[in-house]
Each structure stands twice: as C-alpha cells, then as structure tokens.
Scaffold this motif. Structure first.
Motif, PDB file in Angstrom:
ATOM      1  N   LEU A 163       3.620  13.595  -3.151  1.00  0.00           N
ATOM      2  CA  LEU A 163       4.000  12.389  -3.883  1.00  0.00           C
ATOM      3  C   LEU A 163       4.128  11.179  -2.963  1.00  0.00           C
ATOM      4  N   LEU A 164       4.661  11.409  -1.762  1.00  0.00           N
ATOM      5  CA  LEU A 164       4.790  10.299  -0.811  1.00  0.00           C
ATOM      6  C   LEU A 164       3.418   9.786  -0.369  1.00  0.00           C
ATOM      7  N   ALA A 165       2.473  10.702  -0.171  1.00  0.00           N
ATOM      8  CA  ALA A 165       1.113  10.288   0.194  1.00  0.00           C
ATOM      9  C   ALA A 165       0.471   9.511  -0.956  1.00  0.00           C
ATOM     10  N   ARG A 166       0.655   9.993  -2.178  1.00  0.00           N
ATOM     11  CA  ARG A 166       0.104   9.293  -3.344  1.00  0.00           C
ATOM     12  C   ARG A 166       0.758   7.925  -3.523  1.00  0.00           C
ATOM     13  N   ARG A 167       2.071   7.851  -3.232  1.00  0.00           N
ATOM     14  CA  ARG A 167       2.782   6.574  -3.341  1.00  0.00           C
ATOM     15  C   ARG A 167       2.224   5.568  -2.327  1.00  0.00           C
ATOM     16  N   GLN A 168       1.991   6.039  -1.095  1.00  0.00           N
ATOM     17  CA  GLN A 168       1.439   5.152  -0.075  1.00  0.00           C
ATOM     18  C   GLN A 168       0.061   4.635  -0.475  1.00  0.00           C
ATOM     19  N   ARG A 169      -0.767   5.509  -1.036  1.00  0.00           N
ATOM     20  CA  ARG A 169      -2.092   5.074  -1.480  1.00  0.00           C
ATOM     21  C   ARG A 169      -1.958   4.042  -2.601  1.00  0.00           C
ATOM     22  N   ALA A 170      -1.023   4.266  -3.517  1.00  0.00           N
ATOM     23  CA  ALA A 170      -0.815   3.317  -4.608  1.00  0.00           C
ATOM     24  C   ALA A 170      -0.371   1.962  -4.064  1.00  0.00           C
ATOM     25  N   ILE A 171       0.466   1.970  -3.030  1.00  0.00           N
ATOM     26  CA  ILE A 171       0.892   0.713  -2.407  1.00  0.00           C
ATOM     27  C   ILE A 171      -0.312   0.024  -1.765  1.00  0.00           C
ATOM     28  N   ASP A 172      -1.120   0.798  -1.035  1.00  0.00           N
ATOM     29  CA  ASP A 172      -2.291   0.241  -0.364  1.00  0.00           C
ATOM     30  C   ASP A 172      -3.297  -0.350  -1.356  1.00  0.00           C
ATOM     31  N   GLU A 173      -3.415   0.293  -2.519  1.00  0.00           N
ATOM     32  CA  GLU A 173      -4.366  -0.164  -3.540  1.00  0.00           C
ATOM     33  C   GLU A 173      -3.783  -1.249  -4.450  1.00  0.00           C
ATOM     34  N   GLY A 174      -2.470  -1.488  -4.333  1.00  0.00           N
ATOM     35  CA  GLY A 174      -1.836  -2.507  -5.158  1.00  0.00           C
ATOM     36  C   GLY A 174      -1.563  -2.054  -6.590  1.00  0.00           C
ATOM     37  N   TRP A 175      -1.375  -0.771  -6.777  1.00  0.00           N
ATOM     38  CA  TRP A 175      -1.111  -0.223  -8.114  1.00  0.00           C
ATOM     39  C   TRP A 175       0.399  -0.178  -8.343  1.00  0.00           C
ATOM     40  N   ARG A 176       0.966  -1.311  -8.738  1.00  0.00           N
ATOM     41  CA  ARG A 176       2.421  -1.407  -8.868  1.00  0.00           C
ATOM     42  C   ARG A 176       2.994  -0.465  -9.918  1.00  0.00           C
ATOM     43  N   GLY A 177       2.312  -0.321 -11.044  1.00  0.00           N
ATOM     44  CA  GLY A 177       2.786   0.578 -12.085  1.00  0.00           C
ATOM     45  C   GLY A 177       2.808   2.021 -11.616  1.00  0.00           C
ATOM     46  N   GLU A 178       1.801   2.395 -10.856  1.00  0.00           N
ATOM     47  CA  GLU A 178       1.736   3.751 -10.309  1.00  0.00           C
ATOM     48  C   GLU A 178       2.865   3.985  -9.309  1.00  0.00           C
ATOM     49  N   VAL A 179       3.159   2.980  -8.498  1.00  0.00           N
ATOM     50  CA  VAL A 179       4.254   3.100  -7.521  1.00  0.00           C
ATOM     51  C   VAL A 179       5.567   3.339  -8.257  1.00  0.00           C
ATOM     52  N   GLU A 180       5.795   2.591  -9.332  1.00  0.00           N
ATOM     53  CA  GLU A 180       7.035   2.763 -10.098  1.00  0.00           C
ATOM     54  C   GLU A 180       7.125   4.165 -10.689  1.00  0.00           C
ATOM     55  N   GLY A 181       6.032   4.671 -11.222  1.00  0.00           N
ATOM     56  CA  GLY A 181       6.008   6.019 -11.782  1.00  0.00           C
ATOM     57  C   GLY A 181       6.260   7.084 -10.728  1.00  0.00           C
ATOM     58  N   LEU A 182       5.659   6.907  -9.567  1.00  0.00           N
ATOM     59  CA  LEU A 182       5.864   7.863  -8.474  1.00  0.00           C
ATOM     60  C   LEU A 182       7.297   7.806  -7.948  1.00  0.00           C
ATOM     61  N   ASP A 183       7.870   6.614  -7.898  1.00  0.00           N
ATOM     62  CA  ASP A 183       9.267   6.488  -7.478  1.00  0.00           C
ATOM     63  C   ASP A 183      10.187   7.242  -8.437  1.00  0.00           C
ATOM     64  N   LEU A 184       9.917   7.131  -9.722  1.00  0.00           N
ATOM     65  CA  LEU A 184      10.712   7.837 -10.716  1.00  0.00           C
ATOM     66  C   LEU A 184      10.560   9.353 -10.548  1.00  0.00           C
ATOM     67  N   THR A 185       9.340   9.810 -10.346  1.00  0.00           N
ATOM     68  CA  THR A 185       9.092  11.236 -10.143  1.00  0.00           C
ATOM     69  C   THR A 185       9.783  11.731  -8.876  1.00  0.00           C
ATOM     70  N   LEU A 186       9.739  10.959  -7.816  1.00  0.00           N
ATOM     71  CA  LEU A 186      10.432  11.330  -6.572  1.00  0.00           C
ATOM     72  C   LEU A 186      11.940  11.424  -6.787  1.00  0.00           C
ATOM     73  N   ARG A 187      12.484  10.510  -7.561  1.00  0.00           N
ATOM     74  CA  ARG A 187      13.919  10.542  -7.846  1.00  0.00           C
ATOM     75  C   ARG A 187      14.285  11.838  -8.576  1.00  0.00           C
ATOM     76  N   PHE A 188      13.486  12.228  -9.583  1.00  0.00           N
ATOM     77  CA  PHE A 188      13.742  13.463 -10.313  1.00  0.00           C
ATOM     78  C   PHE A 188      13.585  14.674  -9.401  1.00  0.00           C
ATOM     79  N   LEU A 189      12.566  14.682  -8.568  1.00  0.00           N
ATOM     80  CA  LEU A 189      12.340  15.795  -7.655  1.00  0.00           C
ATOM     81  C   LEU A 189      13.521  15.961  -6.709  1.00  0.00           C
ATOM     82  N   ARG A 190      14.005  14.876  -6.169  1.00  0.00           N
ATOM     83  CA  ARG A 190      15.127  14.939  -5.236  1.00  0.00           C
ATOM     84  C   ARG A 190      16.404  15.399  -5.941  1.00  0.00           C
ATOM     85  N   SER A 191      16.557  15.006  -7.192  1.00  0.00           N
ATOM     86  CA  SER A 191      17.696  15.469  -7.978  1.00  0.00           C
ATOM     87  C   SER A 191      17.626  16.979  -8.191  1.00  0.00           C
TER      88      SER A 191
END
Length: 73
Positions: free
Chosen positions: A19-47
């Motif tokens: 997920l962190l690798a996918r988040r970095q790619r989304a940041i590099d590509e400028g996919w803000r919506g994808e970054v937000e979705g991945l952040d939410l998924t990371l939050r759930f995973l960590r929980s």
C-alpha cells in the motif's frame, strides 16, 4: 467486525508495504483521490494490526466443558 488472527501479522506487514508503494506512485502521478483512498485503507490496516497485537497479548484459559450432575448422586 472482522477479527484478525495474530498469526497473520506478517501478512499485514506485506500488505502495508504494498500500500505504501502504491501510495507513493499515486503521489508521483498526481492521483489525489487515490492517495486519499490509500490513506484510508492504511488507517484501517493499522487499526487491525493493533487489534491483532492486543488479541495476541490476551491470555485465554481453557475451563473445559461444564457437566451436569447426575440425578441421585
């Protein structure tokens, strides 16, 4: 609510790395919506990881099966 078996903690680590690798790619590509979705998924995973750690630290005691007294004894 879905419970995580503590034996699955290494798999959660793998998922987080992916997920962190996918988040970095989304940041590099400028996919803000994808970054937000991945952040939410990371939050759930960590929980769920924290929940699994708590479950692993919980002691359980086997009390056996209860029996009913036989009549006349």
């Amino acid at each position: 609510m879905l419970s995580i078996n503590p034996r699955m903690l290494p798999r959660l680590d793998e998922l987080e790395a992916d997920l962190l690798a996918r988040r970095q790619r989304a940041i590099d590509e400028g996919w803000r919506g994808e970054v937000e979705g991945l952040d939410l998924t990371l939050r759930f995973l960590r929980s769920k990881r924290a929940q699994a750690h708590r479950a692993a630290a919980t002691w359980t005691v086997d009390l056996g099966m209860p029996t009913r007294p036989r009549p006349g004894r």
